[in-house]
Design an enzyme around this catalytic site. Sequence first.
Site, PDB file in Angstrom:
ATOM      1  N   PRO A 160       0.690   6.701  -2.756  1.00 10.75           N
ATOM      2  CA  PRO A 160       0.364   5.867  -1.599  1.00 10.75           C
ATOM      3  C   PRO A 160       1.152   4.565  -1.560  1.00 10.75           C
ATOM      4  O   PRO A 160       1.999   4.311  -2.429  1.00 10.75           O
ATOM      5  CB  PRO A 160      -1.126   5.579  -1.833  1.00 10.75           C
ATOM      6  CG  PRO A 160      -1.238   5.527  -3.324  1.00 10.75           C
ATOM      7  CD  PRO A 160      -0.204   6.466  -3.894  1.00 10.75           C
ATOM      8  N   LYS A 185       7.016  12.183  -3.716  1.00 13.80           N
ATOM      9  CA  LYS A 185       7.199  11.652  -2.380  1.00 13.80           C
ATOM     10  C   LYS A 185       6.480  10.318  -2.293  1.00 13.80           C
ATOM     11  O   LYS A 185       5.251  10.255  -2.284  1.00 13.80           O
ATOM     12  CB  LYS A 185       6.648  12.595  -1.303  1.00 13.80           C
ATOM     13  CG  LYS A 185       6.946  12.067   0.119  1.00 13.80           C
ATOM     14  CD  LYS A 185       6.093  12.701   1.212  1.00 13.80           C
ATOM     15  CE  LYS A 185       4.831  11.933   1.515  1.00 13.80           C
ATOM     16  NZ  LYS A 185       5.041  10.527   1.896  1.00 13.80           N
ATOM     17  N   ALA A 187       5.212   6.850  -0.356  1.00 18.66           N
ATOM     18  CA  ALA A 187       4.689   6.652   0.999  1.00 18.66           C
ATOM     19  C   ALA A 187       5.791   6.205   1.946  1.00 18.66           C
ATOM     20  O   ALA A 187       6.707   5.486   1.541  1.00 18.66           O
ATOM     21  CB  ALA A 187       3.582   5.602   0.964  1.00 18.66           C
ATOM     22  N   GLY A 218       3.926  12.268   5.485  1.00 20.63           N
ATOM     23  CA  GLY A 218       2.919  13.184   4.972  1.00 20.63           C
ATOM     24  C   GLY A 218       2.907  14.539   5.657  1.00 20.63           C
ATOM     25  O   GLY A 218       3.055  15.572   5.000  1.00 20.63           O
ATOM     26  N   PRO A 219       2.744  14.558   6.997  1.00 20.49           N
ATOM     27  CA  PRO A 219       2.619  15.841   7.704  1.00 20.49           C
ATOM     28  C   PRO A 219       3.860  16.730   7.584  1.00 20.49           C
ATOM     29  O   PRO A 219       3.767  17.924   7.838  1.00 20.49           O
ATOM     30  CB  PRO A 219       2.410  15.411   9.162  1.00 20.49           C
ATOM     31  CG  PRO A 219       1.862  14.031   9.067  1.00 20.49           C
ATOM     32  CD  PRO A 219       2.521  13.415   7.879  1.00 20.49           C
ATOM     33  N   GLU A 261      -6.724  11.712  -6.359  1.00 23.15           N
ATOM     34  CA  GLU A 261      -7.306  10.385  -6.538  1.00 23.15           C
ATOM     35  C   GLU A 261      -7.511   9.859  -5.145  1.00 23.15           C
ATOM     36  O   GLU A 261      -6.538   9.537  -4.455  1.00 23.15           O
ATOM     37  CB  GLU A 261      -6.334   9.471  -7.290  1.00 23.15           C
ATOM     38  CG  GLU A 261      -6.062   9.868  -8.711  1.00 23.15           C
ATOM     39  CD  GLU A 261      -7.192   9.470  -9.646  1.00 23.15           C
ATOM     40  OE1 GLU A 261      -7.178   9.959 -10.774  1.00 23.15           O
ATOM     41  OE2 GLU A 261      -8.066   8.701  -9.223  1.00 23.15           O
ATOM     42  N   CYS A 295      -8.401   1.505  -3.772  1.00 19.17           N
ATOM     43  CA  CYS A 295      -9.410   2.556  -3.801  1.00 19.17           C
ATOM     44  C   CYS A 295     -10.617   2.086  -4.617  1.00 19.17           C
ATOM     45  O   CYS A 295     -11.743   2.540  -4.413  1.00 19.17           O
ATOM     46  CB  CYS A 295      -8.833   3.827  -4.409  1.00 19.17           C
ATOM     47  SG  CYS A 295      -7.909   3.537  -5.926  1.00 19.17           S
ATOM     48  N   GLN A 342      -3.434   0.458   9.884  1.00 17.66           N
ATOM     49  CA  GLN A 342      -4.478  -0.059   8.999  1.00 17.66           C
ATOM     50  C   GLN A 342      -5.137  -1.282   9.627  1.00 17.66           C
ATOM     51  O   GLN A 342      -6.354  -1.428   9.623  1.00 17.66           O
ATOM     52  CB  GLN A 342      -3.889  -0.440   7.635  1.00 17.66           C
ATOM     53  CG  GLN A 342      -3.535   0.735   6.750  1.00 17.66           C
ATOM     54  CD  GLN A 342      -4.749   1.562   6.375  1.00 17.66           C
ATOM     55  OE1 GLN A 342      -5.766   1.036   5.949  1.00 17.66           O
ATOM     56  NE2 GLN A 342      -4.638   2.864   6.548  1.00 17.66           N
ATOM     57  N   GLU A 392     -14.882   3.595   4.097  1.00 14.21           N
ATOM     58  CA  GLU A 392     -13.911   2.814   3.342  1.00 14.21           C
ATOM     59  C   GLU A 392     -13.086   1.993   4.325  1.00 14.21           C
ATOM     60  O   GLU A 392     -12.443   2.545   5.219  1.00 14.21           O
ATOM     61  CB  GLU A 392     -13.006   3.749   2.545  1.00 14.21           C
ATOM     62  CG  GLU A 392     -12.088   3.007   1.579  1.00 14.21           C
ATOM     63  CD  GLU A 392     -11.225   3.955   0.755  1.00 14.21           C
ATOM     64  OE1 GLU A 392     -10.789   4.990   1.310  1.00 14.21           O
ATOM     65  OE2 GLU A 392     -10.988   3.681  -0.428  1.00 14.21           O
ATOM     66  N   ILE A 393     -13.108   0.685   4.191  1.00 16.90           N
ATOM     67  CA  ILE A 393     -12.438  -0.187   5.152  1.00 16.90           C
ATOM     68  C   ILE A 393     -10.975  -0.426   4.768  1.00 16.90           C
ATOM     69  O   ILE A 393     -10.083  -0.449   5.598  1.00 16.90           O
ATOM     70  CB  ILE A 393     -13.182  -1.536   5.267  1.00 16.90           C
ATOM     71  CG1 ILE A 393     -14.630  -1.278   5.686  1.00 16.90           C
ATOM     72  CG2 ILE A 393     -12.470  -2.456   6.236  1.00 16.90           C
ATOM     73  CD1 ILE A 393     -15.493  -2.525   5.715  1.00 16.90           C
ATOM     74  N   PHE A 394     -10.754  -0.634   3.458  1.00 17.86           N
ATOM     75  CA  PHE A 394      -9.413  -0.871   2.937  1.00 17.86           C
ATOM     76  C   PHE A 394      -8.807  -2.137   3.521  1.00 17.86           C
ATOM     77  O   PHE A 394      -7.627  -2.192   3.881  1.00 17.86           O
ATOM     78  CB  PHE A 394      -8.496   0.345   3.217  1.00 17.86           C
ATOM     79  CG  PHE A 394      -7.801   0.866   1.987  1.00 17.86           C
ATOM     80  CD1 PHE A 394      -6.421   0.837   1.871  1.00 17.86           C
ATOM     81  CD2 PHE A 394      -8.538   1.384   0.941  1.00 17.86           C
ATOM     82  CE1 PHE A 394      -5.780   1.316   0.724  1.00 17.86           C
ATOM     83  CE2 PHE A 394      -7.917   1.863  -0.207  1.00 17.86           C
ATOM     84  CZ  PHE A 394      -6.530   1.833  -0.313  1.00 17.86           C
TER      85      PHE A 394
END
Lengths: 493, 518
Positions: A160, A185, A187, A218-219, A261, A295, A342, A392-394
């Site tokens: 990430p 890979k 982020a 990602g996709p 994770e 996290c 985000q 989860e706000i992050f």
Amino acid sequence: MPMPVPDLEVQYTKIFIDNEWHESCSGRKMPVHNPATGDLLCEVEEADTEDVDKAVQSARAAFQLGSPWRCMDASDRGLLLNRLADLVERDRLRLATLEALDSGKIFLMAYFVDLMATVKTLRYYGGWADKIQGKTIPVDGEYFTYTRHEPIGVCGQIIPWNFPVMMFAWKIAPALCCGNTVIIKPAEQTPLTALHMACLIKEAGFPPGVVNVLPGYGPTAGSAIAHHMDIDKIAFTGSTAVGKLIQKAAGDSNLKRVTLELGGKNPNIVFADCDLEYAVEQAHSGLFFNQGQCCLAGSRVFVEDSIYEEFVCRSAEKARNKVLGNPLVPGVDQGPQIDQKQFDKILELIESGKKEGATLECGGGPWDRNSLFIQPTVFSNVTDDMRIAKEEIFGPVQQIMRFRSVNEVIQRANATHYGLAAGVFTNDIDKALTVSSALQAGMVWVNCYNAMSTQCPFGGFKMSGNGRELGEYALQEYTEVKAVTIKISQKNS
Amino acid sequence: MLRIVLSRTLPRISGISNCQYSAAAIPVPSAQPEVHYNKLFINNEWQDAVSKRSFPTINPATGEVICQVAEADKADVDKAVKAAREAFRFGSPWRRMDASDRGLLLSRLADAIERDTAYLAELETLDNGKPYAVSYSVDVPMVVKCLRYYAGWADKWEGKTIPIDGDFFCYTRHEPIGVCGQIIPWNFPLLMQAWKLGPALATGNTVVMKVAEQTPLTALYVASLIKEVGFPPGVVNILPGMGPSAGSAIASHMDVDKVAFTGSTEVGHLIQQASGSSNLKKVTLELGGKSPNIIMSDANMAEAVEQSHFALFFNQGQCCCAGSRTYVQDTIYDEFMERSVERAKSRVVGDPFNLKTEQGPQVDEEQFKKILGYISSGKREGAKLMCGGGVAADRGYFIQPTIFGDVQDGMTIAREEIFGPVMQILKFKTLEEVVERANDTKYGLAAAVFTKDIDKAHYISSGLRAGTVWINCYDVFGAQAPFGGYKYSGNGRELGEYGLDNYTEVKTVTIKVPQKNS
């Protein structure tokens, strides 16, 4: 006091396969931005399915029986990891500057926390390489039986954007220590330090194909890795939502081994008999560290009734005193959120907090116009059913809830699909041991928070993931056990 | 591993000889390296002996004195133990240090030794007599690997949490034992120092080390590196001195928690007794051997001959694990003997600083005389002298590579440890017979078997009472693999993870809890 490298130029922007730099098969590139300023830092080659295929071929060849990597002494694998650690130390200022520019994290944090952890992780696993031991086993019958702890093979690793270079080390170190080859890979938001690491990997002397670094989305690239029929294992760190996709992809393709994770909504429980100021400070840094983008963030602070008001008051004061600004400048506590997506998500959750009736103690919105900075925000009188208590706000948003009894708080702390970490603040030995045993979390901190060290395993219960990283435990995730049984004419003890 | 180290350090040479080094790969040595350190090392300081006495250390290639070295005795041991005890105090920098930082210090020490490889190899050759090509490409690199190996263990030596019955939380701490006395021999001075320091320091102990009086110089130089890289004062103390004085003082000291000794079985007995007479300090011993090397008729003849030669003659025959009873199956005995004699005759004996030399002098006059005495006994007791049998040069302690044939199990040369370049070749008929004869010794350090047959290999290796059994190889060592003896060859294991056990005290902590849950 270390200073960021001025006028840093990005040196590595291509895809790293077989110890060489490649352009993307598609010709496409990805923009990389500085979240503190919005500036374009550079463009980086964008890996997709075809590039993943190339990388897998390279990693597979490097893993062939009889290859330099397979025939290398385990102690030499360890030596290479130690050399890599030496090179990271040499380039520490550069890497920390790059990391701060790419991710928006505070430069001094990058230097003292992220880079130090990176070096220590590489050295720690450098030390394990020739200590991965199988067993000889007293089976019944005229046999000599032993186990070999073999590498799994080609490992896909998806990391990430919140601790880019540290996550890179957490992933490659145990994998390489056990003798695997890797396709990693980084982020799409933060590929730059990973690409610099690729250059150091080559300089350290790892054979071609052992580590391949593919920046991409990602996709596309991530999905290609998760679905690949010739990747033996995938390790993913990121959101629980994507974790579920990875698990499905593994089941759908070749049943590759999966470790995850994922997210957390971690309870931090403060009893009345704690050192109050210390607990406030720990709870504060436990939430706001890294712009709240952890996290492990202690995002549900449960405070015992009798000290609740005082705790909220002091926490809000601390939050108000945070200094926001340019992450490269000393004295700044908090940088920007990583990107617009985000940023929007965090603001939406803040609004939900207000709408659902939590008390806004401070902050509650963007810091200024046209930036990705959010004011440090504290909500009190939060109830368990609110979105800010469940999701989860992050981001830099702290929730403080009230509790009365031990059993109640344990039950409420555990009432979540997540289970990554937890904190307990108390001076009472019985409470400490009882609560830490009862909490469904992979890491429980007593009278501290975010106390992490390479030797100690890290990972989640329930939907926070499966498997453990760091410590000796991580080795299991990168090992296939082979039992060999040889017929002998006469077995003796 | 010795062999692998050689073949990987040097360009590939056709033919399997281990001892023909390409001169191009090894730097030309100085035969007169300067000695920088010749005092006692206590508390990171250089000190004269309390008595002010000193002793000479000799160059065994010439018989000449290299220099005087301060001689430690009981009073100095007392000082060193005080320093080590202080460094081990609860709350001291060494006790409070992160385990990973102990590992980092060991790593840095390895780096510093690697940096000074050429010099250390010169000093080792000067003081011990082993060929420089071997000091440079085997001894020093193995030291570096051993220290790096244990550096890696420092923060990985883990206790357990334990599900005992009752409402308790129970766990173990793996604590250091405390002040460890370590007495090391002269045959591999640097390497023996590393084998001792590695596990002791990785686990957090402090050390009082007595180095052999024949070969104190390289250990003292390493002491300077220990200080250079940053070990706190008192953690390592190094005392050159004699066994009966300084060594004995350590073994009987009331404030030394453990003693580790490598040397002769005879002195091993004394150490164990001293522990019993003093404070019951923990004892580990690495002693002598009379290791059997068994050659089956289906062995690869060329490999077996070369490996058997190496097994005996390496390091001038001065190895505790030397393959000093070579049992050859009767059907191949004659050919094996012929080839072994040819190989022994071609062994290059000479100036250890010459890169072509395979065999240097024995370490001192005492050993020299003792070995010649054994050769006499061999002749006297009726063994057949096939080659060598005498002195190889006018000065220094050089002995000809010697082979005895038709050796019987009862002969002195078949029972006692010679520790010199004297090979005994014995004949056997059957598998069962040779295992029994091989085990018929008070020793049990190492053994080997050469065979292609998987079943024979397994049968013999299971049956031999020896701490290390090599199959189709000899003297393969790795920091990762435990090494130690059965029976009179010692107790405890060095190297590997097992090596950590001997430097650990396990403390069990049990805490009452209100309610235990799984």
